[in-house]
Design a protein around this motif. Sequence first.
Motif, PDB file in Angstrom:
ATOM      1  N   ARG A  14       0.585  -1.045   0.092  1.00 32.99           N
ATOM      2  CA  ARG A  14      -0.251  -0.035  -0.391  1.00 32.99           C
ATOM      3  C   ARG A  14       1.057   1.390   0.013  1.00 32.99           C
ATOM      4  O   ARG A  14       0.646   2.862  -0.623  1.00 32.99           O
ATOM      5  CB  ARG A  14      -0.942   0.004   1.135  1.00 32.99           C
ATOM      6  N   GLY A  15       2.513   1.400   0.953  1.00 33.64           N
ATOM      7  CA  GLY A  15       2.752   1.956   1.110  1.00 33.64           C
ATOM      8  C   GLY A  15       3.576   2.953  -0.416  1.00 33.64           C
ATOM      9  O   GLY A  15       3.495   4.074  -1.027  1.00 33.64           O
ATOM     10  N   ALA A  18       1.026   4.144  -2.760  1.00 34.84           N
ATOM     11  CA  ALA A  18       0.680   5.120  -2.220  1.00 34.84           C
ATOM     12  C   ALA A  18       1.693   6.266  -3.565  1.00 34.84           C
ATOM     13  O   ALA A  18       1.338   7.662  -3.675  1.00 34.84           O
ATOM     14  CB  ALA A  18       0.188   5.422  -1.719  1.00 34.84           C
ATOM     15  N   ASP A  92      -3.068   6.318   2.701  1.00 28.93           N
ATOM     16  CA  ASP A  92      -2.035   6.000   2.651  1.00 28.93           C
ATOM     17  C   ASP A  92      -1.398   7.306   1.587  1.00 28.93           C
ATOM     18  O   ASP A  92       0.089   7.093   1.753  1.00 28.93           O
ATOM     19  CB  ASP A  92      -1.875   4.524   1.925  1.00 28.93           C
TER      20      ASP A  92
END
Length: 207
Positions: A14-15, A18, A92
């Motif tokens: 997810r990071g 993002a 995020d």
Amino acid sequence: MDVEKALLEIAEIRGHVARSVEFHGYGPQALVLTGLLAAAGGGAQALFLPAPGEAPLDYILFWASVACLALAVIGAEAFRRARRNHGGMANDMLRAAARAFAPAGLAGLFTSLTILRHAPEAAWMLPGLWQIMLSLGVFAASAALPGMMTAVAAWYLATGLACLTYASGPDAFSPLAMALPFLGGQCFAAAILHFAYRAENAKERDR
């Protein structure tokens, strides 16, 4: 342990997403408003801080207050737009945007405190240094923004260097040294985002 490992891997994914997806949290209207705040701040400085060179702490606190108000405006709009445009990835995306600007913001804060504590006679350099720090923050964030935003970073770098070059001596602490660069830079950024969002919306309608 397997569950914890899976959760960590998901958080990393997810990071990464993002950081690689264009952030649509910044609103053009909010940026224009912060530019107008800078212009109003320049007017207020001229009225209420006629001799800022004699009170550098008051000068720093005044513009820090303006900056905090501007951050609140941009942050509130970014939170609202991120929820609308990024859905479950909103938090995020917001964290990634904050991390991009945090080093430049902290550098500006600690540079200001160091100058105030150890070299108050150099406080006239702060407007130029603040603009250069913001330039670095925009450069750092530009990977997740429309490509033309690097021109905004270049604008703040140029105005910061111009302040260091010309806003000294009798022109030190001029209200224009803060008002004009930030009014122009924020409106420039707002225009870029406006046209980028409009072009993207047009592409989506054509699909």
